[in-house]
Write an enzyme that holds these catalytic residues in place. Sequence first.
Site, PDB file in Angstrom:
ATOM      1  N   HIS A   8     -69.181  20.830 -18.798  1.00  0.00           N
ATOM      2  CA  HIS A   8     -68.344  21.044 -17.797  1.00  0.00           C
ATOM      3  C   HIS A   8     -68.147  20.022 -16.822  1.00  0.00           C
ATOM      4  O   HIS A   8     -69.274  20.064 -16.223  1.00  0.00           O
ATOM      5  CB  HIS A   8     -68.750  22.588 -17.297  1.00  0.00           C
TER       6      HIS A   8
ATOM      7  N   GLY B 138     -62.036  19.689 -14.579  1.00  0.00           N
ATOM      8  CA  GLY B 138     -61.110  18.819 -13.908  1.00  0.00           C
ATOM      9  C   GLY B 138     -61.346  17.301 -14.658  1.00  0.00           C
ATOM     10  O   GLY B 138     -60.370  16.619 -15.089  1.00  0.00           O
TER      11      GLY B 138
ATOM     12  N   GLY C  51     -66.527  18.416 -13.906  1.00  0.00           N
ATOM     13  CA  GLY C  51     -65.637  18.937 -12.700  1.00  0.00           C
ATOM     14  C   GLY C  51     -66.322  17.994 -11.480  1.00  0.00           C
ATOM     15  O   GLY C  51     -67.281  16.798 -11.697  1.00  0.00           O
TER      16      GLY C  51
ATOM     17  N   LYS D  61     -59.694  32.972  -2.671  1.00  0.00           N
ATOM     18  CA  LYS D  61     -58.869  32.685  -3.630  1.00  0.00           C
ATOM     19  C   LYS D  61     -58.880  33.767  -4.703  1.00  0.00           C
ATOM     20  O   LYS D  61     -59.504  34.691  -4.853  1.00  0.00           O
ATOM     21  CB  LYS D  61     -59.389  31.714  -4.713  1.00  0.00           C
TER      22      LYS D  61
ATOM     23  N   HIS E 209     -72.114  27.462 -13.618  1.00  0.00           N
ATOM     24  CA  HIS E 209     -70.921  27.422 -14.602  1.00  0.00           C
ATOM     25  C   HIS E 209     -70.956  28.406 -15.776  1.00  0.00           C
ATOM     26  O   HIS E 209     -70.309  27.943 -16.722  1.00  0.00           O
ATOM     27  CB  HIS E 209     -70.726  25.952 -14.786  1.00  0.00           C
TER      28      HIS E 209
ATOM     29  N   ASP F 217     -64.134  11.587  -6.067  1.00  0.00           N
ATOM     30  CA  ASP F 217     -62.861  11.910  -7.016  1.00  0.00           C
ATOM     31  C   ASP F 217     -63.070  10.791  -8.131  1.00  0.00           C
ATOM     32  O   ASP F 217     -62.982   9.758  -7.674  1.00  0.00           O
ATOM     33  CB  ASP F 217     -61.585  12.127  -6.280  1.00  0.00           C
TER      34      ASP F 217
ATOM     35  N   ARG G 206     -66.087  36.689  -8.560  1.00  0.00           N
ATOM     36  CA  ARG G 206     -66.954  35.436  -9.025  1.00  0.00           C
ATOM     37  C   ARG G 206     -68.056  35.426  -8.131  1.00  0.00           C
ATOM     38  O   ARG G 206     -67.960  35.209  -6.676  1.00  0.00           O
ATOM     39  CB  ARG G 206     -66.405  34.120  -8.796  1.00  0.00           C
TER      40      ARG G 206
ATOM     41  N   ASN H 131     -62.306  34.728  -5.853  1.00  0.00           N
ATOM     42  CA  ASN H 131     -63.335  34.005  -5.410  1.00  0.00           C
ATOM     43  C   ASN H 131     -63.493  33.668  -3.891  1.00  0.00           C
ATOM     44  O   ASN H 131     -62.690  33.182  -3.151  1.00  0.00           O
ATOM     45  CB  ASN H 131     -63.275  32.663  -5.986  1.00  0.00           C
TER      46      ASN H 131
ATOM     47  N   GLU I  83     -61.874  30.249 -15.628  1.00  0.00           N
ATOM     48  CA  GLU I  83     -63.000  31.208 -15.237  1.00  0.00           C
ATOM     49  C   GLU I  83     -62.315  32.426 -14.429  1.00  0.00           C
ATOM     50  O   GLU I  83     -62.840  33.494 -14.649  1.00  0.00           O
ATOM     51  CB  GLU I  83     -63.814  30.410 -14.029  1.00  0.00           C
TER      52      GLU I  83
ATOM     53  N   ASN J 223     -59.067  16.165 -18.027  1.00  0.00           N
ATOM     54  CA  ASN J 223     -57.874  15.091 -17.776  1.00  0.00           C
ATOM     55  C   ASN J 223     -57.969  13.868 -17.883  1.00  0.00           C
ATOM     56  O   ASN J 223     -57.294  12.919 -17.741  1.00  0.00           O
ATOM     57  CB  ASN J 223     -57.652  15.373 -16.356  1.00  0.00           C
TER      58      ASN J 223
ATOM     59  N   GLY K   7     -68.292  19.350  -9.620  1.00  0.00           N
ATOM     60  CA  GLY K   7     -69.738  19.772 -10.085  1.00  0.00           C
ATOM     61  C   GLY K   7     -69.784  19.702 -11.589  1.00  0.00           C
ATOM     62  O   GLY K   7     -68.692  19.622 -12.295  1.00  0.00           O
TER      63      GLY K   7
HETATM   64  P1  AMP Z   1     -63.053  20.605 -10.975  1.00  0.00           P
HETATM   65  O1  AMP Z   1     -64.163  20.555  -9.999  1.00  0.00           O
HETATM   66  O2  AMP Z   1     -63.069  21.079 -12.253  1.00  0.00           O
HETATM   67  O3  AMP Z   1     -61.790  21.127 -10.068  1.00  0.00           O
HETATM   68  O4  AMP Z   1     -62.593  18.914 -11.175  1.00  0.00           O
HETATM   69  C1  AMP Z   1     -62.284  18.362 -10.087  1.00  0.00           C
HETATM   70  C2  AMP Z   1     -62.443  16.771 -10.506  1.00  0.00           C
HETATM   71  O5  AMP Z   1     -61.390  16.454 -11.659  1.00  0.00           O
HETATM   72  C3  AMP Z   1     -61.824  15.825  -9.324  1.00  0.00           C
HETATM   73  O6  AMP Z   1     -62.712  15.265  -8.586  1.00  0.00           O
HETATM   74  C4  AMP Z   1     -61.222  14.721 -10.132  1.00  0.00           C
HETATM   75  O7  AMP Z   1     -62.143  13.706 -10.143  1.00  0.00           O
HETATM   76  C5  AMP Z   1     -61.056  14.873 -11.547  1.00  0.00           C
HETATM   77  N1  AMP Z   1     -59.649  14.897 -11.980  1.00  0.00           N
HETATM   78  C6  AMP Z   1     -58.769  15.717 -11.976  1.00  0.00           C
HETATM   79  N2  AMP Z   1     -57.533  15.174 -12.561  1.00  0.00           N
HETATM   80  C7  AMP Z   1     -58.058  14.070 -13.058  1.00  0.00           C
HETATM   81  C8  AMP Z   1     -57.543  13.042 -13.779  1.00  0.00           C
HETATM   82  N3  AMP Z   1     -55.980  12.896 -14.160  1.00  0.00           N
HETATM   83  N4  AMP Z   1     -58.168  11.845 -14.295  1.00  0.00           N
HETATM   84  C9  AMP Z   1     -59.418  11.632 -13.575  1.00  0.00           C
HETATM   85  N5  AMP Z   1     -60.313  12.725 -13.308  1.00  0.00           N
HETATM   86  C10 AMP Z   1     -59.426  13.835 -12.804  1.00  0.00           C
END
Ligand code: AMP
Length: 395
Positions: free
Chosen positions: A203, A326, A205, A14, A177, A278, A88, A7, A379, A330, A207
């Site tokens: 999805h 994310g 995250g 990456k 995505h 976050d 990607r 990527n 991915e 999680n 985004g």
């Molecule tokens: P991604 O873009 O899929 O890598 O997701 C990133 C987002 O996942 C981060 O901005 C976090 O807000 C969220 N995230 C990761 N771990 C946790 C967790 N244990 N609890 C809540 N949110 C999380």
Amino acid sequence: MKILSVNAGSSSLKFTLFEMPAKEVIASGVFEKIGLGDSFYTIKYSGEKLRKEKNLFDHSIAVNTLIEELISLQIISSLEEIEGVGHRIVHGGSEFLESVIMNEELVQKLALCNDLAPLHNPAHIMGIKAFMGAMPNTPQICVFDTAFHSTMKEKEYLYPLPYEWYEKYQVRKYGFHGTSHRFITKTLSEYLNRNDLKIISCHIGNGGSVTAIDSNKVVDTSMGFTPLAGIMMGTRCGDIDASILSYVSKKTGKNLDELTNDLNKASGLLGVSGISSDSRDVEQAAEEGNPRAILAQEMYAQKIANYIAMYNNLLNGADVIAFTAGVGENSKHMRELVISKIASLGVKIDVSKNDFRGEFRLITSDDSKIPVYVVPTDEELMIAIDTMNLVLNNN
Ligand code: AMP
């Protein structure tokens, strides 16, 4: 066979090296700050982690350094061991509807999509060219974030705008995505042993996008012409009234580019909470009673729930809902909050089943009308699978 999944960003690269078809990760890492002077890279392999600083003037130097390191660390014995490289690509426009083996002509064709994703596609092309230069005999495969969404019908992908904007400037919904939503679809179809599933894939995250899938084909998705549309995200606003732009431009004197930047980078969870993009930080502040953090979380969950309800209607009843990425993988709190807002669909969470992170699991009770699964996305693996299949079919 060894397959490299990459990527390339404007200043980063990456990679994950897979042993296929075993799906085993042999090495992974990232080259950062390429072209910015203080560049460095990290490589993880066999339980070790290497970090080195090196002046990576451009992507070609990063790629050559990667190959040298893989050989000197004895992760591979020669370049020829890598039988395919999968890239990607964020935007394939209306031209690239599935993964392809690249050649010079297709790279030029891909460059025509640069205007549609100016932050991503030019960087991907730098990555492809660097690998083509360093590994001229190895197939370079492109896997597009937009491709899975190419099954959308006109009535879903057209905006109710002047038709000539579509005809002349390709203004339409593309969706993003796609590689992740395709991975979720494949995982659930294999697990439930069905090819006719109606899936709502969320999805969530930094985004985020929600996609409605019927029998492995996308019916509709929440992101649009760009990844700014749809649900509220970490820093992106999602769907808003377009008139806000001219109104705020008049009030603040900001031009369209500045305002678009605000919609992409200063909105969403960050904009509403004023704390962070976050969701962990926002969750913590909400737990401590911060009213804007509580508001941001409520809005975030409600917008996801609204898309799920809309897509349940579009699919005439979904068979399964999935959470990934994310936040989806999680955050048990966010999953619970979203599910509490789709109670009218008869979806019932089992709180004891939801108490975990980052695994494939069912989180709803036996009497839930629609089962909800958490499905960790991958991915990089999806890119490696496409790359392997195209390399094998080409031989
Ligand atoms: P991604 O873009 O899929 O890598 O997701 C990133 C987002 O996942 C981060 O901005 C976090 O807000 C969220 N995230 C990761 N771990 C946790 C967790 N244990 N609890 C809540 N949110 C999380």
